[in-house]
Design a protein around this motif. Structure first.
Motif, PDB file in Angstrom:
ATOM      1  N   ALA A 110       0.849  -1.335  -0.042  1.00 47.62           N
ATOM      2  CA  ALA A 110       0.123   0.045  -0.036  1.00 47.62           C
ATOM      3  C   ALA A 110       0.740   1.190  -0.084  1.00 47.62           C
ATOM      4  N   GLY A 111       1.988   1.208   0.583  1.00 46.21           N
ATOM      5  CA  GLY A 111       2.913   2.093   0.384  1.00 46.21           C
ATOM      6  C   GLY A 111       2.692   3.218   1.779  1.00 46.21           C
ATOM      7  N   LYS A 112       1.835   2.632   2.719  1.00 49.06           N
ATOM      8  CA  LYS A 112       1.605   3.430   3.770  1.00 49.06           C
ATOM      9  C   LYS A 112       1.831   2.254   5.110  1.00 49.06           C
ATOM     10  N   PHE A 113       2.434   2.911   6.148  1.00 49.81           N
ATOM     11  CA  PHE A 113       2.604   2.036   7.351  1.00 49.81           C
ATOM     12  C   PHE A 113       1.589   2.173   8.294  1.00 49.81           C
ATOM     13  N   ARG A 114       0.537   1.374   8.327  1.00 57.25           N
ATOM     14  CA  ARG A 114      -0.584   1.499   9.021  1.00 57.25           C
ATOM     15  C   ARG A 114      -0.846   0.696  10.083  1.00 57.25           C
ATOM     16  N   HIS A 115      -0.181  -0.624  10.195  1.00 60.67           N
ATOM     17  CA  HIS A 115      -0.639  -1.391  11.295  1.00 60.67           C
ATOM     18  C   HIS A 115       0.233  -1.110  12.660  1.00 60.67           C
TER      19      HIS A 115
END
Length: 519
Positions: free
Chosen positions: A119-124
């Motif tokens: 996703a190109g986004k660090f979310r977890h």
């Protein structure tokens, strides 16, 4: 989407009015093709109105080493979150971790890291046990180690289909529901030359010429085009859900967890003001032409899972508002457990007949373009363009006076430019909310007048989702519903009485907490 007189020739005929057919229709029309979409029942009647309402990257597909599917799913999820804002919304999932069952912390961390890299986004992020309990009061604390929070997305699936079809018709495409494709017509050399159609209501038949036909009929695909691979066939799999009010099941946090018996992944998700519990995954041996419904065994299976994850919840099956079931078209060689089958799609080509089947809701746009690329040589020599264009390029303007921003955003995401016509309607109760639902009365009137409603269940199960989120499916509000929609539907009193009777029988049989045929 209003029903119109038929054309005699088009560039492309699309058979199937679910999300796949609607996606092909939308992309083809904006590439300048004259398109006709036909659906034998109502738009989104099948799987595309009965899904789990998730636009997700398919975290579990990583475990099955389906990396390509996960990559495509995450990328499409990110596109839709931007381009279909409001219709597709982010949702944070909590996955509790236990010492005695389910994946360990290291395995989850690895999978979610890959998920976020795509996703190109660090979310977890990892949560301690105390934080997990804070997010879900009453969660099972036995051997609870902690949990992971990660992001996916959810959607109003039927409204996604209707938005795609609406975009296509506003740009010149034609879409007809309750229109059956009786046969694909071919010339003496076997090349496709068109389709024979039948109006389900009147029985009238006619032919439409076209050099290419897309078969996007889901679980019905092999009736028009048998699988070219002798060992690969469609396997109809049923997924069933129970729906609770948020007062009955006060869970405000989406939860992903594993069933205590077979370790299958399940979920609890707040959606449209209610809470969904699902889903099952088993072979559907019923007639796919009839509405599916949850079985007693499936309901018991879901309730057992709910009792394990939130043991203090004083909830029974009879506390549910509604239930619903959908049948997924999955390509199979028949050797795997249902939940381990791949959700990848396939495209088959036969002299101008292009069949697309399998796949998942999230990747509908990828399916559409693979299908159009396969159909393009039969339509014209120059390739189609615009694959990278936004799904929905229109943007809403300033919020009108007298309407709050969130309601306007929700309406625009579902109706596009039709929102302006919706807000201009002079109808009883207009902008007032329908009971405690997220819907307003003007939505019913707009759908009745502009969205090819042929039966009351079209209106209450797919145009406005009252049949899924309200006790008794909205039947308790029928007098007010009649006041708002009878005139734009142009139904006389006798027709109205028949439609109400039919809707009540259908809802009781297939959408109540205890469907009649399952008792």
């Amino acid at each position: 989407m209003e029903r119109q007189q038929e054309e005699s020739r088009v560039d492309l005929i699309i058979v199937g009015g679910g999300v796949t057919g609607a996606g092909v229709f939308r992309e083809a029309v904006r590439n300048g093709l004259r398109c006709l979409l036909v659906e034998q029942k109502d738009f989104a009647w099948g799987t595309s109105s009965r899904s789990s309402k998730l636009i997700h990257g398919g975290l579990r597909y990583l475990k099955e080493a389906q990396f390509k599917l996960t990559l495509e799913s995450v990328k499409e999820r990110e596109r839709l979150l931007t381009e279909a804002e409001g219709l597709v919304s982010p949702v944070d999932f909590l996955m509790p971790l236990y010492e005695s069952s389910g994946p360990g912390r290291a395995a989850m961390a690895a999978g979610l890291t890959v998920y976020d890299i795509i996703a190109g986004k660090f979310r977890h992020r990892y949560l301690r046990s105390s934080k997990v309990q804070e997010l879900v009061p009453g969660i099972n604390t036995g051997k609870l180690k902690g949990g992971y929070l990660f992001m996916d997305a959810q959607v109003d699936d039927a409204r996604l289909v209707l938005r795609l079809i609406g975009e296509g018709t506003r740009q010149g495409g034609r879409a007809l529901n309750y229109t059956e494709a009786q046969a694909v017509l071919r010339d003496e050399k076997g090349a496709v030359r068109g389709v024979s159609l039948r109006d389900v209501a009147t029985g009238k038949t006619w032919e439409v010429a076209a050099p290419a036909v897309v078969n996007a009929t889901g679980v019905w695909a092999e009736t028009l085009h048998p699988s070219p691979e002798s060992k690969v066939h469609l396997r109809p799999l049923r997924g069933s859900h129970l729906v609770f009010s948020r007062q009955t099941l006060p869970v405000d946090q989406a939860i992903s967890f594993f069933h205590p018996v077979d370790k299958r992944p399940l979920f609890i998700i707040p959606w449209e003001g209610v809470v969904l519990l699902g889903t099952t995954d088993l072979d559907h041996d019923g007639d796919v032409n009839l509405e599916p419904f949850i079985s007693d065994d499936e309901a018991d299976y879901l309730m057992a899972a709910l009792k394990r994850v939130v043991p203090d919840a004083q909830v029974t099956r009879d506390d549910a508002l509604t239930s619903f079931a959908g049948v997924r078209p999955v390509l199979s060689q028949g050797r795997k457990e249902a939940s381990r089958e791949s959700r990848e799609h396939a495209v088959w080509v036969d002299h101008g007949l292009v069949t697309v089947t399998g796949g998942k809701l999230t990747t509908f746009r990828r399916l559409a373009w693979d299908t159009l690329k396969a159909a393009q040589p039969f339509i014209r020599e120059d390739p189609l363009t615009g694959e990278g264009d936004a799904v929905f390029s229109e943007r809403r303007g300033t919020t009108p006076d007298g309407l709050d921003t969130e309601t306007y955003k929700r309406l625009w995401s579902r109706y596009g430019k039709g929102t302006l016509d919706l807000l201009a309607l002079d109808v009883p109760h207009g902008l007032e909310p329908i009971a405690d639902s997220p819907y307003i009365w003007a939505e019913l009137a707009y759908a009745a007048e502009h969205e090819a409603v042929c039966h009351l269940d079209d209106l209450l199960l797919r145009r406005v989702r009252m049949g899924l989120v309200m006790k008794n499916g909205g039947l308790d509000l029928m007098d007010t519903i009649r006041e708002v929609v009878q005139q734009p539907l142009t139904w006389d009193d006798e027709r109205w009485a028949r439609e109400v009777e039919a809707y009540e029988a259908l809802w009781t049989r297939c959408y109540s907490p205890r469907p009649a045929d399952a008792r």
